[in-house]
Design an enzyme around this catalytic site. Structure first.
Site, PDB file in Angstrom:
ATOM      1  N   ASN A  38      -5.427   1.992 -13.595  1.00  0.00           N
ATOM      2  CA  ASN A  38      -4.498   1.033 -12.996  1.00  0.00           C
ATOM      3  C   ASN A  38      -3.068   1.500 -13.249  1.00  0.00           C
ATOM      4  OD1 ASN A  38      -3.602  -1.487 -11.810  1.00  0.00           O
ATOM      5  ND2 ASN A  38      -3.153  -2.216 -13.885  1.00  0.00           N
ATOM      6  N   HIS A  71       0.737  -0.154 -13.791  1.00  0.00           N
ATOM      7  CA  HIS A  71       1.470  -1.405 -14.016  1.00  0.00           C
ATOM      8  C   HIS A  71       2.959  -1.080 -14.035  1.00  0.00           C
ATOM      9  CE1 HIS A  71       1.969  -5.557 -15.230  1.00  0.00           C
ATOM     10  NE2 HIS A  71       2.950  -5.121 -15.996  1.00  0.00           N
ATOM     11  N   ASP A 100      -4.428  -5.776 -18.085  1.00  0.00           N
ATOM     12  CA  ASP A 100      -3.437  -4.760 -18.492  1.00  0.00           C
ATOM     13  C   ASP A 100      -3.692  -4.249 -19.914  1.00  0.00           C
ATOM     14  OD1 ASP A 100      -2.090  -5.066 -16.041  1.00  0.00           O
ATOM     15  OD2 ASP A 100      -0.864  -6.688 -16.826  1.00  0.00           O
ATOM     16  N   GLY A 103       0.780  -1.239   0.000  1.00  0.00           N
ATOM     17  CA  GLY A 103       0.000   0.000   0.000  1.00  0.00           C
ATOM     18  C   GLY A 103       0.809   1.285   0.000  1.00  0.00           C
ATOM     19  N   SER A 104       2.079   1.213  -0.437  1.00  0.00           N
ATOM     20  CA  SER A 104       2.846   2.465  -0.455  1.00  0.00           C
ATOM     21  C   SER A 104       2.252   3.457  -1.450  1.00  0.00           C
ATOM     22  CB  SER A 104       4.324   2.206  -0.754  1.00  0.00           C
ATOM     23  OG  SER A 104       4.496   1.692  -2.047  1.00  0.00           O
ATOM     24  N   ASN A 105       1.753   2.964  -2.572  1.00  0.00           N
ATOM     25  CA  ASN A 105       1.096   3.869  -3.530  1.00  0.00           C
ATOM     26  C   ASN A 105      -0.189   4.442  -2.946  1.00  0.00           C
ATOM     27  OD1 ASN A 105       2.388   4.037  -6.361  1.00  0.00           O
ATOM     28  ND2 ASN A 105       2.628   1.892  -5.789  1.00  0.00           N
TER      29      ASN A 105
HETATM   30  C1  GRF Z   1       3.463  -1.335  -7.503  1.00  0.00           C
HETATM   31  O1  GRF Z   1       4.734  -1.496  -8.050  1.00  0.00           O
HETATM   32  C2  GRF Z   1       2.424  -1.302  -8.585  1.00  0.00           C
HETATM   33  O2  GRF Z   1       2.871  -0.741  -9.770  1.00  0.00           O
HETATM   34  C3  GRF Z   1       2.133  -2.757  -8.797  1.00  0.00           C
HETATM   35  O3  GRF Z   1       2.197  -3.333  -7.514  1.00  0.00           O
HETATM   36  C4  GRF Z   1       3.054  -2.550  -6.682  1.00  0.00           C
HETATM   37  C5  GRF Z   1       2.286  -2.203  -5.453  1.00  0.00           C
HETATM   38  O4  GRF Z   1       3.105  -1.625  -4.464  1.00  0.00           O
HETATM   39  N1  GRF Z   1       0.889  -2.928  -9.512  1.00  0.00           N
HETATM   40  P1  GRF Z   1       2.421  -0.974  -3.178  1.00  0.00           P
HETATM   41  O5  GRF Z   1       1.490  -2.007  -2.570  1.00  0.00           O
HETATM   42  O6  GRF Z   1       1.683   0.242  -3.603  1.00  0.00           O
HETATM   43  O7  GRF Z   1       3.545  -0.660  -2.237  1.00  0.00           O
END
Ligand code: GRF
Length: 207
Positions: free
Chosen positions: A114, A116, A157, A23-25
């Site tokens: 999304n 990727h 995708d 969940g860092s994003n």
């Molecule tokens: C990210 O690299 C995203 O592009 C991919 O999965 C990863 C998720 O990382 N789809 P996080 O859970 O957001 O840290």
């Protein structure tokens, strides 16, 4: 309608972030919108794994999360009322490992994004996720990789690409090195791309 009445109709657009893992994003997106947008906010996290890091991140940040197994995410009578209750205008997948069910793609047509971690169409499709992507990039001896942000359709995708950014892969790079480079790109470009994309969406018609 007088002005006072009109103002009560105005609210921020609501984003639901779907995530399966760390969940860092998701955290970066929540923080970015809090700091940079009066137009939109993350109103809900949807996760399909109860022990995923994203659930704890959401709790710390004070964002509601719901954990639903695959069957419940695939059940329109479960997931759609939740999205309606939170008045969700757009859905962002950030490390979400399930396919979005067709009824949701239809309901949120053009409103699901999304990310990727490769330059699609390279290293995409079924089975290509997380570290597997970076391992494949290194094994193939690619000179560059990157991120792709795209609309979601019913093909894995496969939706329209709205943003790509590349980064060089050095011959000594390990998959972990590539992953770090990709995360840096995601941190820098994903939230801003979401913000710009959201500003192109019309008012939600509902479904
Ligand atoms: C990210 O690299 C995203 O592009 C991919 O999965 C990863 C998720 O990382 N789809 P996080 O859970 O957001 O840290």
């Amino acid at each position: 309608m007088n002005l006072m009445t009109a103002r009560t109709d105005i609210r921020k657009r609501h984003i639901a972030v779907f995530a399966s893992g760390n969940g860092s994003n998701a955290e970066n997106i929540i923080r970015y919108f809090r700091a940079n947008s009066s137009e939109a906010e993350v109103a809900l996290i949807v996760c399909n794994k109860k022990d995923a890091g994203v659930v704890e991140r959401a709790r710390r940040l004070g964002v509601t999360s719901v954990v639903l197994g695959r069957d419940r995410i695939n059940d329109p009578e479960v997931i759609l009322p939740i999205l309606r209750a939170f008045e969700i205008d757009a859905i962002v997948l950030a490390g979400f490992l399930l396919m979005v069910p067709p009824f949701m793609v239809e309901c949120y047509d053009g409103r699901i994004l999304n990310i990727h971690p490769s330059l699609l169409p390279k290293f995409g499709g079924k089975g290509m996720y997380g570290s597997k992507v970076h391992e494949a990039v290194v094994a193939a001896g690619e000179a560059k990789t990157g991120i792709t942000i795209h609309l979601v359709n019913n093909h894995c995708d496969g939706g329209e690409i709205i943003f790509q950014k590349s980064v060089p892969v050095d011959s000594a790079d390990t998959p972990a090195d590539v992953e770090r480079k990709i995360h840096a790109l995601e941190r820098e470009f994903f939230p801003d791309t979401i913000l710009r994309w959201m500003s192109t969406l019309s008012a939600r018609s509902g479904c």
